[in-house]
Scaffold this motif. Structure first.
Motif, short mmCIF file in Angstrom:
data_model
loop_
_atom_site.label_atom_id
_atom_site.label_comp_id
_atom_site.label_asym_id
_atom_site.label_seq_id
_atom_site.Cartn_x
_atom_site.Cartn_y
_atom_site.Cartn_z
N MET A 38 0.83 -1.21 0.00
CA MET A 38 0.00 0.00 0.00
C MET A 38 0.86 1.25 0.00
O MET A 38 0.52 2.26 -0.60
N LEU A 39 1.98 1.20 0.71
CA LEU A 39 2.80 2.40 0.86
C LEU A 39 3.81 2.57 -0.27
O LEU A 39 4.33 3.64 -0.49
N ASP A 47 6.82 3.77 8.81
CA ASP A 47 5.52 3.91 8.13
C ASP A 47 4.84 2.55 8.01
O ASP A 47 3.66 2.39 8.30
N ARG A 54 -2.14 -0.55 12.43
CA ARG A 54 -3.48 -0.04 12.23
C ARG A 54 -4.37 -1.10 11.59
O ARG A 54 -5.56 -1.20 11.87
N TRP A 82 -6.80 -2.47 -0.54
CA TRP A 82 -6.26 -1.84 -1.74
C TRP A 82 -7.28 -0.91 -2.37
O TRP A 82 -6.95 0.18 -2.82
N LEU A 83 -8.56 -1.30 -2.35
CA LEU A 83 -9.59 -0.47 -2.97
C LEU A 83 -10.22 0.48 -1.96
O LEU A 83 -10.94 1.39 -2.33
N VAL B 72 -8.04 2.44 -9.82
CA VAL B 72 -8.45 1.64 -8.66
C VAL B 72 -9.38 2.44 -7.75
O VAL B 72 -10.37 1.93 -7.26
N ASP B 75 -9.98 8.43 -4.71
CA ASP B 75 -9.54 9.20 -3.55
C ASP B 75 -8.09 9.64 -3.72
O ASP B 75 -7.18 8.80 -3.71
N ALA B 79 -4.44 5.39 -0.21
CA ALA B 79 -3.42 4.43 -0.64
C ALA B 79 -3.08 4.59 -2.12
O ALA B 79 -1.98 4.28 -2.55
N GLN B 80 -4.04 5.08 -2.93
CA GLN B 80 -3.81 5.17 -4.37
C GLN B 80 -3.29 6.54 -4.80
O GLN B 80 -3.23 6.85 -5.98
N LEU B 154 -4.63 9.51 6.61
CA LEU B 154 -4.78 8.27 5.83
C LEU B 154 -3.46 7.52 5.66
O LEU B 154 -3.45 6.39 5.20
N GLU B 155 -2.35 8.18 5.98
CA GLU B 155 -1.04 7.53 5.95
C GLU B 155 -0.72 6.89 4.61
O GLU B 155 -0.07 5.85 4.54
N GLY B 156 -1.22 7.45 3.53
CA GLY B 156 -0.90 6.93 2.20
C GLY B 156 0.50 7.33 1.78
O GLY B 156 1.24 7.94 2.56
N PRO B 157 0.88 7.01 0.54
CA PRO B 157 2.24 7.31 0.09
C PRO B 157 2.56 8.81 0.01
O PRO B 157 3.74 9.17 -0.06
N PRO B 160 4.22 11.13 3.76
CA PRO B 160 5.57 11.54 4.16
C PRO B 160 5.95 12.95 3.67
O PRO B 160 6.75 13.63 4.31
N LEU B 418 9.31 -6.30 -3.23
CA LEU B 418 9.24 -5.15 -2.35
C LEU B 418 9.71 -5.52 -0.94
O LEU B 418 10.44 -4.77 -0.29
N ARG B 446 14.84 11.08 0.07
CA ARG B 446 14.09 9.91 0.52
C ARG B 446 14.94 8.64 0.42
O ARG B 446 14.86 7.76 1.28
#
Lengths: 306, 531
Positions: A38-39, A47, A54, A82-83, B72, B75, B79-80, B154-157, B160, B418, B446
């Motif tokens: 996800m990240l 992170d 969570r 993911w969605l 996907v 938002d 996450a996306q 939301l702590e998405g990418p 940071p 990953l 980064r």
């Protein structure tokens, strides 16, 4: 029939539990982690750890498993990671699209394979029989990704009769359902032919003929009905396969089916979505099997459900 | 000599441009244009709709676009948020405070009209007046504050990028102040990726399945993995878009997508594999815009593992590769040789001395490091990460074999790759990377500060430079510091930086006025349909 159904129901629950447990374990054994997916590659360790916490992924596996089974019993499958939406609504949309494709493909397959199989059986060991055999063998052996792309090249690119991809209108349905139907036609034609040839030598057929019934009613009322059981069984299994999603054909034609959803979910390590999709597919399969079993009673009065 | 009429025309044009940028007030604008002889109603209309008001500009027609990857989620905060498909739709439906100009790479006003660092830890953005959401609600600083807090929670990418922001203040409806815990010069850069969503609704269940936007297009419908439709906002503050309806379709299979483009089922796509391009280039109904992108390949060394702890070994690996030949043979039309650890499109780029193809020198370097007999190692990679990836890995492995280095190719599925990558469980890693913000900070700090520990490389001098570059508010100073950082990373060969990638936008010739962008997030607002 009620005790039989109850027993089948209990058995279905057991199979569902087994499928869920296997998928729960396997998707967690394979390397990869939903939080880092996800990240993305840019995330720091902190992170990822925070997100794992969570999402409850840092709990011990047995705790997660009990939690998961409890939720599953209440039919609460949560949100896709993911969605980021309820998994059941994603699956609902996709399974409808898949069902549309699967039912069309199966209908085409049945409509073509019965006449072909009967024709081949009646003209046994003639040129026509040989031709039908070759065609059905080809249908079974041609890989669907190749066939799909060839159909696109011919019907979309050259003739410009049909769209190459999408799912809006009946026109979009033609190429993918033909692609799926062709291998089925191969299997079913051969089954119809061999089943029919077998029953044609049975005593009751000879009796029927001896009674002076016209050949058409011998074929339809006596022969066909008695060779239906293997055909219904195989068609049922194949329909179950189709409803479980057909990743390759869905990808080639851009069809929004459950197969692609499941594969994407697996690649993204989206545990809730994978689990719920597997549960849905398993349940569909079990239901179709049950319908096939019950249909035996109507097809062959000698069979009683125990 | 200009005639008086031309002169006034030019001045009106200039005033409209300045008004758009927000450098003059509404009142000053109306006064200035009426002084040039325009009537009040015409002045007011120009104020509201810009030059579009003077042109025959009603949006018309429909175009169909296929993005390289399926959409996907809509938002833009979760996450996306860094997925290109999500960013493309967001760029039409939502809007950002600033925008990076596709042609010049400069930051331009968008929902913000101006911005400045008030002190080391405070950035102030003045917002555009009179902008409304598609449901008619006025756009205010509260929307910006709520959106930023949403990105953080939301702590998405993208989170940071905003991690240092401790507080968002909204002294009035048209002013937003970002307070940071440390100096951060990259706030305006990050703002170009930060989409504002309506404060009143963004946390409603299902909002992003049917969002209310603020951009030049409004959301109409979305059938997942099938089709998304947008309609033009004719009286948008930035002028009317050229095309009335944008349809985004999902066709994941490349040959089906190419066929659809050739038959005219779709009008626009990009991200096609290199082998498809020559045939498309010969098609007179299609046009290809090829442009340098934010994406590039690198081959990292795990600098904490033998023998890559020795910079001489890393340089030897670089000298072993004949990159010009590889580009010619494998990357025609999709890639060029890179000149720095970041692509030439990026703010902070500074060209470096190339590592010449010299197997003898490579062997000599290995011998110096005590490895005259070569060694065995491996490279991890994830198929599908970039064009011709498999062929590139094979080509590099055969070049390395020539200097006595045996490299095993470890092809991995993305999630597994990953895991290995982040755990630093590899000798070499080959991948593409994209500098989303178009600014060196996004990639260099980064990935290369010691504390990130992404390559096992630690250099306190580099750390100091990168931290200072991120903090500095003055672009010239930042540029200077990134030039130093590029040189250190290149000369120490933390990785080999072989190729930067081109983006090829392929579309039917009936589309005109498309502006190719290096970001792989094309915007269709300027596009028109030729008769």
């Amino acid at each position: 029939m009620t005790p039989y159904l109850l027993r089948r129901f209990a058995y279905a629950i057991f199979v569902l539990w087994g499928a869920l447990t296997i998928i729960f374990v396997t998707i967690r054994i394979v390397p990869g982690d939903p939080a880092s997916m996800m990240l993305g590659a840019g995330a720091t360790e902190e992170d990822v750890a925070a997100l794992r916490h969570r999402l409850g992924l840092d709990e011990p596996l047995p705790v997660q498993y009990v939690q998961f089974l409890g939720d599953a019993i209440r039919l609460d499958f949560g949100n896709s990671l993911w969605l980021n939406r309820p998994v059941l609504s994603s699956i609902g949309e996709r399974i409808t699209a898949t069902a549309r494709l699967a039912v069309t493909a199966m209908a085409i397959a049945l409509l073509v394979s019965f006449p072909l199989g009967i024709l081949a059986a009646l003209k046994k060991r003639t040129f026509i029989d040989g031709l039908v055999s070759v065609v059905s063998l080809l249908g079974q052996s041609v890989p669907s990704f190749w066939l799909g792309i060839m159909l696109i090249l011919v019907f979309a690119r050259q003739l410009r009769l049909l769209p190459s991809a999408g799912s809006d209108t009946w026109k979009h349905l033609v190429l993918p359902s033909v692609t799926l139907a062709l291998p089925l036609i191969g299997v079913l034609t051969r089954l119809v032919r061999s089943g029919l040839l077998e029953v044609m030598y049975e005593d009751y057929i000879r009796t029927a003929r001896a009674k002076g019934l016209d050949p058409r009613s011998v074929l339809v009322r006596h022969a066909l009905r008695n060779m239906l059981i293997p055909v219904v069984t195989v068609a049922g299994l194949q329909l179950g396969n189709l409803l479980g999603g057909t990743v390759i054909v869905e990808t080639v034609f851009g069809w929004p089916g459950i197969g692609r959803l499941l594969v994407d979910a697996i690649f993204n390590r989206d545990y809730p979505l994978v689990q719920a999709a597997i549960l849905c597919i398993t349940a569909t399969f079990i239901t179709i099997n049950l319908i096939v079993d019950i249909s035996y009673v109507y097809l062959d009065p000698r069979i009683r459900l125990q | 000599m200009e005639s008086p009429a031309q002169e006034s025309g030019r001045r009106i044009y200039e005033l409209v441009r300045r008004r758009r940028e927000g450098t003059i007030s509404r009142r000053a604008f109306v006064q200035a244009v009426t002084a040039l002889g325009l009537s009040m109603p015409l002045a007011a209309m120009l104020e509201r709709r810009g030059l579009a008001a003077l042109q025959e500009s009603a949006p018309s027609g429909e175009i169909t676009i296929v993005l390289p990857r399926s959409l996907v989620a809509l938002d833009p905060h979760g996450a996306q948020s860094v997925e290109e498909a999500t960013a493309v739709i967001s760029s039409h439906v939502f809007d950002t405070l600033v925008v990076r100009d596709a042609a010049t790479g400069e930051l331009q006003p968008r929902l913000a009209t101006s911005w400045q660092a008030i002190d080391e830890t405070t950035w102030e953005f003045k917002l555009r007046e009179g902008v409304t959401w598609h449901d008619g609600t006025p756009f205010t600083s509260a929307d910006v504050k709520a959106s930023l807090e949403r990105v953080q929670s939301l702590e998405g990418p993208l989170a940071p990028l905003w991690a240092l922001v401790t507080e968002v203040q909204t002294p009035d409806d048209l002013t937003v102040i970002f307070k940071t815990s440390e100096p951060q010069g990259t706030i305006p850069v990050s703002a170009a990726l930060f989409f504002v969503t309506p404060a009143a609704h963004s946390n409603d269940e299902g909002f992003f399945d049917n969002p209310i936007g603020i951009g030049p297009y409004k959301f109409v419908s979305w059938v997942r993995d099938s089709e998304l439709r947008l309609e033009a906002i004719p009286d948008h503050w930035a002028g009317a878009p050229g095309v009335q309806t944008l349809v985004f379709r999902d066709i994941p299979e490349v040959s089906a997508r190419v066929t659809a483009l050739e038959t005219g089922e779709i009008d626009f796509t990009f991200g096609l594999p290199a082998d498809q391009l020559p045939a498309l280039a010969e098609n007179s109904e299609l046009r290809i815009d090829s442009t340098p992108s934010y994406a590039y390949y690198f081959n990292w060394f795990n600098c904490s593992r033998e023998p890559f702890t020795d910079a001489r070994v890393r340089r030897a690996m670089a000298h072993a590769l004949d990159l010009d030949t590889i580009v010619n043979d494998l990357l025609q039309g999709v890639g060029v040789r890179a000149q720095a650890p970041i692509p030439s499109t990026i703010f902070g780029f500074a060209p470096q001395t190339p590592y010449e193809y010299d197997p003898e020198k490579a062997k000599a370097l290995l011998a110096e490091a005590g490895l005259e007999n070569g060694f065995e190692t491996h490279v991890i990679w994830n198929p599908g990460s970039g064009p011709q990836d498999r062929e590139l890995v094979q080509a590099m492995i055969s070049y390395w074999a020539e200097i006595g280095v045996t490299v095993e190719s470890r092809e991995m599925e993305r999630a597994a790759w990953l895991d290995a990558l982040l755990a630093l469980d590899w000798d070499m890693d080959f991948q593409t990377n994209t500098v989303r913000t178009g600014d060196a900070d996004f990639t260099l700090r980064r990935l290369y500060v010691s504390s990130a520990n992404r390559t096992g490389y630690a250099n306190p001098e580099l750390d100091t430079i990168l931290v200072e570059a991120a903090a500095a508010a003055d672009p010239a100073r930042r540029q200077e510091l990134y030039a130093q950082a590029c040189k250190i990373i290149w000369d120490d060969a933390v990785g080999i930086f072989p190729f930067e990638l081109l983006e090829n936008y392929v579309y039917r010739t009936r589309l005109t006025d498309f502006v190719p962008t290096p970001s792989a997030v094309p915007v269709f607002t300027s596009v028109k349909i030729a008769e």
